[in-house]
Design a protein around this motif. Structure first.
Motif, PDB file in Angstrom:
ATOM      1  N   THR A   1       0.820  -1.210   0.000  1.00 43.77           N
ATOM      2  CA  THR A   1       0.000   0.000   0.000  1.00 43.77           C
ATOM      3  C   THR A   1       0.856   1.263   0.000  1.00 43.77           C
ATOM      4  O   THR A   1       0.533   2.246  -0.686  1.00 43.77           O
ATOM      5  N   LEU A   2       1.950   1.269   0.742  1.00 43.95           N
ATOM      6  CA  LEU A   2       2.840   2.433   0.759  1.00 43.95           C
ATOM      7  C   LEU A   2       3.409   2.705  -0.635  1.00 43.95           C
ATOM      8  O   LEU A   2       3.526   3.863  -1.055  1.00 43.95           O
ATOM      9  N   GLY A   3       3.755   1.654  -1.362  1.00 43.14           N
ATOM     10  CA  GLY A   3       4.249   1.823  -2.721  1.00 43.14           C
ATOM     11  C   GLY A   3       3.198   2.415  -3.634  1.00 43.14           C
ATOM     12  O   GLY A   3       3.509   3.249  -4.505  1.00 43.14           O
ATOM     13  N   THR A   4       1.947   2.011  -3.452  1.00 42.15           N
ATOM     14  CA  THR A   4       0.855   2.575  -4.255  1.00 42.15           C
ATOM     15  C   THR A   4       0.697   4.060  -3.990  1.00 42.15           C
ATOM     16  O   THR A   4       0.529   4.859  -4.916  1.00 42.15           O
ATOM     17  N   ILE A   5       0.766   4.458  -2.716  1.00 40.94           N
ATOM     18  CA  ILE A   5       0.642   5.885  -2.381  1.00 40.94           C
ATOM     19  C   ILE A   5       1.726   6.695  -3.072  1.00 40.94           C
ATOM     20  O   ILE A   5       1.455   7.722  -3.720  1.00 40.94           O
ATOM     21  N   LEU A   6       2.964   6.232  -2.955  1.00 37.71           N
ATOM     22  CA  LEU A   6       4.097   7.025  -3.437  1.00 37.71           C
ATOM     23  C   LEU A   6       4.249   6.981  -4.954  1.00 37.71           C
ATOM     24  O   LEU A   6       4.929   7.847  -5.526  1.00 37.71           O
TER      25      LEU A   6
END
Length: 632
Positions: free
Chosen positions: A359-364
């Protein structure tokens, strides 16, 4: 003003997680996960403001791993919260990940553990103590001790899980531990001095059961819960839900002529069945003098309905109840079967499936802030909710299950503002009623793990002032495996502006062949296109129940055995075959006819009255109310 920063220290650790053999309870030698060939894992002790620089190498050749620092706020370091699929990729065998965390704005009693595949039940866990930066604990004491409590299995999770998540366990009955541990062993002894005040830091490292503790002839004076100092509260017993922590003061007696029993006991209400050979009460020793008689088992009349709801934060830590929420997130808890016959756990009929991209990768990697604040890009099966900057969020959990669910929110302590009673013995769940009167506390209890009572509810609030990706899940590891998880994406624009992925973080993903850009389906061209995402198994056809699945499975098994028997008898030249068949099945022809008649006339007549759901727990949703409400 610069003095605290000057005095802050950087603590370096180089650890390798590896398989080794151990026998913590003295009854079964088994594989456990050690640290640099040793077990238990080391205690980390730092001071508020210090930095942890920890290199974790995965020395296991058959599992990926991770490391979560339970209860740390991870301000601006959500990248190190240690949750595969949410804040990082899993660490592959032979790979090393750096966790670089400055711990500021909090102190207290907590711990660290793997957040992969329930590995902390296999031993990957340890104590983390954070001292106040001024060196002064809120309450005076003479000496300090640490006590860890946990359940223990004689087999590893890898051996147990296949039978748990299995068609032949359609009710989702959790595996029952063989023992309880006390500071990672059994039959512990605590040597004490007379007329002394001890600060005891009690940590539940349990993976399934809640644990009662009670001490003969002494009281516990609670002074902190999950790292939040409280007003003093005296009690003669404690209940620790899975992964909760309590700091207590214990005052010893003036004389040394007697030793006392320090008891630890299973919460038997959490077990579907109680094995005949299960030892429930464990007697440890509070020793004033080794020459005294060994204390006998100390039995109490009843376990108290422990209401931590009544605890109040101490002066200096009180926060008035947050105002009306900007966002209400509702989660109806259900344990139920899907089309493969396996029992899963749900919030609002969604059982968490890890996305293809953390999920963090999707945000960034999202093209803009508006896209990053669109919760649909995080996947249909992740139960993800977007929280805007400084929003007040109220989480309403309706437990439509007959079991207890200790819920943990990462990145925050929250205010528990309302909790229903235990309705386990009621025929149906009792959900929160918005029209029912409620008396709210002025200064609600604040903690990071709260137990949701059986067939009842809990409401808690937190403020969206910590940008990050925060897991909320049941701390019963079996229920996390079953999918009882929510995710909060908090202040995505701030994350995009102030946080980034390190080269080491990316390398961990690349080595594991896991993508770290794109939406939950790894679509980088169109973030709102989730084609190819990972989703849960389809629903069962209407009318199926856990009992029905059991009957179907064993009917199929019986059918296959019958066909096999026909094959054996059909191909063999057996004299007096009719007689032998009758003897093998131990049935007379009239019995066969009677059973067949009952099956067709009894079951078929009632087929329309079969209720959908979970035979162990009530699984019907309370109503069709939305799971997410943003106030105007």
């Amino acid at each position: 003003m610069l003095l605290p920063a000057v005095l802050a220290q950087v603590h370096h650790f180089n650890w390798t997680a590896n398989w080794m053999y151990g026998n913590p309870d003295g009854n079964a030698r088994r594989q456990i996960i050690g640290c640099n060939g040793q077990w238990p894992w080391p205690t980390i002790r730092i001071t508020e403001g210090d930095t942890i620089e920890l290199y974790l190498t995965n020395g296991m050749d058959n599992q990926t791993t991770s490391l979560h620092f339970h209860g740390l706020f991870q301000q601006n370091t959500t990248i190190y919260d240690g949750v595969p699929g949410a804040t990082q990729c899993s660490i592959a065998p032979g790979q090393t990940m750096l966790y670089n965390i400055t711990v500021d704005g909090q102190f207290g009693t907590t711990w660290y553990h793997s957040h992969s595949a329930a590995q902390f039940m296999d031993g990957l866990r340890g104590v983390l103590i954070i001292d106040p930066k001024d060196g002064k604990y809120p309450y005076d004491y003479d000496e300090e001790v640490i006590l860890t409590l946990s359940d223990w299995y004689h087999l590893g999770v890898d051996y147990i899980r296949p039978d748990f998540m299995n068609l032949f366990n359609p009710t989702g009955a959790e595996p029952i531990p063989q023992n309880l541990l006390w500071n990672e062993t059994r039959n512990g002894t605590w040597n004490v001095k007379p007329n002394t005040t001890y600060l005891m830091r009690i940590i539940s490292m349990s993976g399934f059961v809640g644990i009662y503790v009670y001490l003969e002839g002494h009281d516990f004076e609670i002074v902190a819960v999950d790292g939040v100092p409280t007003e003093k509260y005296s009690t003669d017993q404690l209940y620790l839900g899975v992964c909760q922590r309590y700091d207590v003061l214990i005052h010893t007696k003036n004389t040394t002529d007697q030793n006392f029993a320090f008891m630890e006991a299973f919460d038997l209400d959490m077990l579907d069945t109680v094995p005949d050979d299960l030892i429930n009460n464990y007697t440890n020793i509070m020793s004033y003098d080794d020459n005294n008689d060994v204390p006998e088992e100390y039995i109490i009349d009843e376990y108290k309905d422990w209401q931590d709801f009544n605890l109040v934060p101490a002066d200096g830590y009180k926060v008035e109840m947050y105002e009306d929420p900007d966002l209400i997130v509702r989660g109806d808890i259900v344990m139920d079967n899907l089309g493969d016959g396996i029992n899963y756990a749900f919030f609002n009929r969604i059982s968490y499936i890890e996305p293809k991209v953390p999920t963090l990768g999707t945000i960034l990697s999202a093209p803009d802030d508006d896209t990053a604040e669109d919760e649909t890009i995080y996947g249909s099966n992740t139960n993800t909710h977007v929280v805007k900057k400084d929003e007040i969020v109220e989480v309403l959990l309706n437990n439509n299950d007959t079991g207890k669910h200790p819920m943990h929110l990462h990145g925050h302590v929250f205010q528990v503002i309302d909790r229903g009673p235990d309705y386990e013995d009621e025929p149906d769940p009792v959900n929160w009623n918005s029209s029912a009167p409620v008396e709210y506390p002025k200064y609600p209890m604040m903690r990071d793990v709260v137990v949701v009572p059986p067939q009842s509810w809990v409401r808690f609030r937190f403020k969206g002032n910590n940008p990050g990706v925060w897991f909320m899940h049941c701390q019963v590891n079996w229920h996390t495996i079953q999918g009882l998880v929510m995710v909060f994406v908090e202040d995505a624009p701030n994350i995009r502006e102030n946080q980034y992925l390190t080269d080491n973080w990316k390398e961990i993903c690349e080595t594991s062949n896991m993508p770290y850009v794109g939406n939950a389906a790894n679509n980088t061209a169109d973030f709102r296109n989730l084609t190819g995402e990972l989703v849960q198994v389809k629903e069962l056809p209407a009318g199926f129940t856990a009992k029905g699945i059991v009957a179907m499975v064993f009917s199929c098994v019986a059918g296959f055995l019958g066909i096999a028997a026909i094959g054996v008898y059909g191909m063999a030249d057996i004299p007096n075959i009719e007689q032998k068949v009758a003897e093998d099945f131990a049935l007379e022809s009239t019995e066969l006819l009677a059973d067949t008649d009952d099956e067709y006339h009894g079951d078929a007549a009632n087929v329309d009255n079969v209720e959908a759901g979970h035979n162990k727990d009530s699984s019907s949703a309370s109503d069709s109310s939305p799971d997410r409400i943003r106030s105007n």
